[in-house]
Design an enzyme around this catalytic site. Structure first.
Site, PDB file in Angstrom:
ATOM      1  N   ARG A 162     -12.446  -1.029  14.669  1.00 17.74           N
ATOM      2  CA  ARG A 162     -11.481  -0.925  13.432  1.00 17.74           C
ATOM      3  C   ARG A 162     -12.583  -0.931  12.074  1.00 17.74           C
ATOM      4  O   ARG A 162     -13.276  -1.909  12.238  1.00 17.74           O
ATOM      5  CB  ARG A 162     -10.519  -1.838  13.306  1.00 17.74           C
ATOM      6  N   ASN A 172      -7.801  -1.504   7.772  1.00 13.25           N
ATOM      7  CA  ASN A 172      -7.031  -2.573   8.144  1.00 13.25           C
ATOM      8  C   ASN A 172      -7.510  -3.543   7.138  1.00 13.25           C
ATOM      9  O   ASN A 172      -8.603  -4.229   7.189  1.00 13.25           O
ATOM     10  CB  ASN A 172      -7.500  -2.758   9.458  1.00 13.25           C
ATOM     11  N   ASP A 220       9.853  -6.427  -7.059  1.00 11.60           N
ATOM     12  CA  ASP A 220       9.634  -6.567  -5.584  1.00 11.60           C
ATOM     13  C   ASP A 220      11.069  -6.653  -4.841  1.00 11.60           C
ATOM     14  O   ASP A 220      11.898  -7.485  -5.601  1.00 11.60           O
ATOM     15  CB  ASP A 220       8.769  -7.666  -5.025  1.00 11.60           C
ATOM     16  N   ILE A 228      -1.023  -7.500  -0.318  1.00 10.18           N
ATOM     17  CA  ILE A 228      -2.263  -7.117  -1.180  1.00 10.18           C
ATOM     18  C   ILE A 228      -1.560  -7.151  -2.545  1.00 10.18           C
ATOM     19  O   ILE A 228      -2.415  -7.471  -3.601  1.00 10.18           O
ATOM     20  CB  ILE A 228      -2.254  -5.708  -0.865  1.00 10.18           C
ATOM     21  N   LYS A 271       3.964 -11.482   7.005  1.00  9.04           N
ATOM     22  CA  LYS A 271       4.085 -10.019   7.752  1.00  9.04           C
ATOM     23  C   LYS A 271       4.384 -10.159   9.214  1.00  9.04           C
ATOM     24  O   LYS A 271       4.614  -9.205   9.744  1.00  9.04           O
ATOM     25  CB  LYS A 271       2.879  -9.152   7.299  1.00  9.04           C
ATOM     26  N   TYR A 291       6.122   6.201   9.564  1.00 13.81           N
ATOM     27  CA  TYR A 291       5.306   5.659   8.437  1.00 13.81           C
ATOM     28  C   TYR A 291       4.226   6.444   7.850  1.00 13.81           C
ATOM     29  O   TYR A 291       4.110   6.488   6.459  1.00 13.81           O
ATOM     30  CB  TYR A 291       5.002   4.150   8.875  1.00 13.81           C
ATOM     31  N   TYR A 319      -4.176   5.034  21.972  1.00 17.92           N
ATOM     32  CA  TYR A 319      -4.357   4.097  20.935  1.00 17.92           C
ATOM     33  C   TYR A 319      -5.673   4.276  20.421  1.00 17.92           C
ATOM     34  O   TYR A 319      -6.686   4.697  21.096  1.00 17.92           O
ATOM     35  CB  TYR A 319      -4.389   2.590  21.871  1.00 17.92           C
TER      36      TYR A 319
HETATM   37  N1  LIG Z   1      -2.260  -4.258   4.753  1.00 22.75           N
HETATM   38  C1  LIG Z   1      -2.864  -3.198   5.281  1.00 22.75           C
HETATM   39  O1  LIG Z   1      -3.719  -3.129   6.046  1.00 22.75           O
HETATM   40  C2  LIG Z   1      -2.551  -1.816   4.693  1.00 22.75           C
HETATM   41  C3  LIG Z   1      -3.127  -0.533   5.385  1.00 22.75           C
HETATM   42  C4  LIG Z   1      -2.686   0.890   4.687  1.00 22.75           C
HETATM   43  C5  LIG Z   1      -1.934   0.882   3.557  1.00 22.75           C
HETATM   44  N2  LIG Z   1      -0.993  -0.328   3.260  1.00 22.75           N
HETATM   45  C6  LIG Z   1      -0.187  -0.140   2.008  1.00 22.75           C
HETATM   46  O2  LIG Z   1      -0.580  -1.220   1.063  1.00 22.75           O
HETATM   47  C7  LIG Z   1       0.636  -1.639   0.429  1.00 22.75           C
HETATM   48  C8  LIG Z   1       0.806  -3.179   0.377  1.00 22.75           C
HETATM   49  O3  LIG Z   1       1.098  -3.409   1.835  1.00 22.75           O
HETATM   50  P1  LIG Z   1       1.064  -5.035   2.184  1.00 22.75           P
HETATM   51  O4  LIG Z   1      -0.215  -5.066   3.390  1.00 22.75           O
HETATM   52  O5  LIG Z   1       0.488  -5.927   0.883  1.00 22.75           O
HETATM   53  O6  LIG Z   1       2.519  -5.190   3.001  1.00 22.75           O
HETATM   54  P2  LIG Z   1       3.586  -6.166   2.370  1.00 22.75           P
HETATM   55  O7  LIG Z   1       4.867  -5.754   3.320  1.00 22.75           O
HETATM   56  O8  LIG Z   1       3.081  -7.456   2.166  1.00 22.75           O
HETATM   57  O9  LIG Z   1       3.786  -5.512   1.007  1.00 22.75           O
HETATM   58  C9  LIG Z   1       4.780  -4.468   0.704  1.00 22.75           C
HETATM   59  C10 LIG Z   1       5.764  -5.150  -0.350  1.00 22.75           C
HETATM   60  O10 LIG Z   1       6.743  -4.265  -0.994  1.00 22.75           O
HETATM   61  C11 LIG Z   1       8.059  -4.910  -1.216  1.00 22.75           C
HETATM   62  N3  LIG Z   1       8.950  -3.633  -0.921  1.00 22.75           N
HETATM   63  C12 LIG Z   1       9.330  -3.142   0.223  1.00 22.75           C
HETATM   64  N4  LIG Z   1      10.074  -2.016  -0.241  1.00 22.75           N
HETATM   65  C13 LIG Z   1      10.340  -2.027  -1.113  1.00 22.75           C
HETATM   66  C14 LIG Z   1      11.256  -1.314  -2.288  1.00 22.75           C
HETATM   67  N5  LIG Z   1      11.668  -0.251  -1.986  1.00 22.75           N
HETATM   68  N6  LIG Z   1      11.312  -1.700  -3.720  1.00 22.75           N
HETATM   69  C15 LIG Z   1      10.322  -2.799  -3.935  1.00 22.75           C
HETATM   70  N7  LIG Z   1       9.605  -3.620  -3.138  1.00 22.75           N
HETATM   71  C16 LIG Z   1       9.495  -3.335  -1.976  1.00 22.75           C
HETATM   72  C17 LIG Z   1       7.867  -5.890   0.034  1.00 22.75           C
HETATM   73  O11 LIG Z   1       9.084  -6.847  -0.118  1.00 22.75           O
HETATM   74  C18 LIG Z   1       6.541  -6.327  -0.139  1.00 22.75           C
HETATM   75  O12 LIG Z   1       6.309  -7.323  -1.214  1.00 22.75           O
HETATM   76  C19 LIG Z   1       1.877  -0.978   1.235  1.00 22.75           C
HETATM   77  O13 LIG Z   1       1.990   0.336   0.583  1.00 22.75           O
HETATM   78  C20 LIG Z   1       1.157  -0.620   2.525  1.00 22.75           C
HETATM   79  O14 LIG Z   1       1.719   0.836   3.100  1.00 22.75           O
HETATM   80  C21 LIG Z   1      -1.357  -1.793   3.685  1.00 22.75           C
END
Ligand SMILES: NC(=O)c1ccc[n+]([C@@H]2O[C@H](COP(=O)([O-])OP(=O)(O)OC[C@H]3O[C@@H](n4cnc5c(N)ncnc54)[C@H](O)[C@@H]3O)[C@@H](O)[C@H]2O)c1
Length: 312
Positions: A211, A172, A35, A14, A181, A143, A272
């Site tokens: 979902r 989602n 990152d 995202i 991922k 988480y 689930y």
């Molecule tokens: N994708 C989804 O459906 C979804 C749903 C709910 C919440 N989220 C939240 O959205 C955010 C982005 O998720 P995403 O799907 O893009 O996942 P992603 O894993 O692609 O992105 C997370 C990013 O954070 C970086 N990262 C992790 N720990 C770190 C740290 N301590 N310091 C610096 N960088 C760090 C990772 O390298 C990665 O680039 C997250 O906070 C996730 O929990 C995503």
């Protein structure tokens, strides 16, 4: 108008979509990404013109990495996103301590904070109703618990400071730049890969679980709008629709021009989630946000991008 924009987790799924959209929307702004590349791919940032530092935001490193970059707004997306991690200390340190550092950074710079919450905080909801932000929370894994504590921390920090801290509670999310991922990429992407390789798409019996799938472009638009929220709060970010796994396969078949039948197998989990659906009333009323993509349109566009038929 934002001059200096900080994005944590900006090389992830995202975050990279957000960085590229902000670059387009605010061509005169500076964008800095932090990152640690634990779940990212530099290729997600093709075309990005700003600066990227490798930095674990849960360490003190974050305070000197940004030097004199004074962000007007921080989009905090950095997080462990592997929901199967069971090391509680590790998850809490990275997600909650990381967020605390970001809040302190925001306090020093009077920045607006938009952070990623998650629909997982609602837990195993049994009723088939749209989920409102203020309903009871029941995080089922560490988480989800870390995200729940982040919400509490945001609220407490906003109350004791005058900072604006806004949570975007993603459902989602699916769309371009999620391949890194692996098994934590969206179910839509996993099913696409199976169908592309000629296999029948595998889903739990009997595919009627539903979902709320939200296209990443909608998630990004909502995230940007959240920076302009009138107050500190949390908003659901979903499509507002619940789509069954069977229908996802139907729309993938339409987009791919195939006619695969699902292959059903027993769900290995004790419980689930049968149904998630975001109640989108609050974000619509307070931010005027309405998703642009139906699931059909989102899947069609995503498949066209994956197949190289269109550029974004
Ligand atoms: N994708 C989804 O459906 C979804 C749903 C709910 C919440 N989220 C939240 O959205 C955010 C982005 O998720 P995403 O799907 O893009 O996942 P992603 O894993 O692609 O992105 C997370 C990013 O954070 C970086 N990262 C992790 N720990 C770190 C740290 N301590 N310091 C610096 N960088 C760090 C990772 O390298 C990665 O680039 C997250 O906070 C996730 O929990 C995503």
């Amino acid at each position: 108008m934002f001059h200096n924009i900080l994005i944590t987790g900006g090389a992830g799924f995202i975050g990279s979509n957000l960085a590229l959209k902000l670059q387009k929307e605010y061509p005169n702004s500076k964008i800095l990404i932090l990152d640690d590349f634990s779940s990212a791919n530099f290729k997600n940032l093709k075309g990005f013109k700003g600066i990227v530092y490798s930095c674990d935001v849960s360490t003190d490193e974050v305070f000197f990495k940004i030097e004199d970059f004074k962000p007007d707004v921080i989009f905090h997306l950095a997080s462990i996103t592997d929901t199967t991690v069971t090391d509680q200390e590790y998850m809490m340190r990275r997600n909650v301590d990381g967020f605390k550092n970001v809040l302190e950074l925001a306090y020093d710079n009077e920045s607006i904070v938009v952070y990623a919450s998650s629909a997982s905080v609602y837990g195993n909801v049994r009723e088939k109703v749209p989920l409102k932000e203020d309903r009871e929370k029941s995080p089922e894994n560490v988480y989800a618990f870390s995200k729940y504590i982040m919400d509490n921390l945001a609220q407490e920090f906003a109350e004791k400071t005058s900072l604006k801290i806004v949570g975007v509670r993603y459902f989602n999310v699916y769309g371009p730049r999620e391949a890194h991922k692996g098994k934590f990429a969206s179910m839509i992407y996993q099913l696409y890969l199976q169908m592309k390789s000629g296999q029948r798409p595998r889903i739990f019996k009997w595919g009627e679980q539903k979902r709320d799938f939200v296209y990443v472009k909608d998630a990004v638009d909502a995230t940007i709008l959240a920076a302009k929220a009138p107050r500190s709060t949390v908003y659901n970010v979903g499509s507002g629709e619940a789509t069954s796994f069977n229908d996802v396969i139907k729309y993938l078949n339409q987009a791919l021009g195939t006619d695969f039948e699902p292959e059903y197998f027993d769900c290995p989990y004790d419980f689930y989630q049968e149904y998630t659906q975001a109640d989108m009333t609050k974000i619509k009323e307070e931010l005027g946000f309405v998703p642009r993509y139906s699931i059909q349109r989102g899947i069609k566009e995503y498949v066209d991008i994956l197949e190289g038929r269109i550029n974004e």
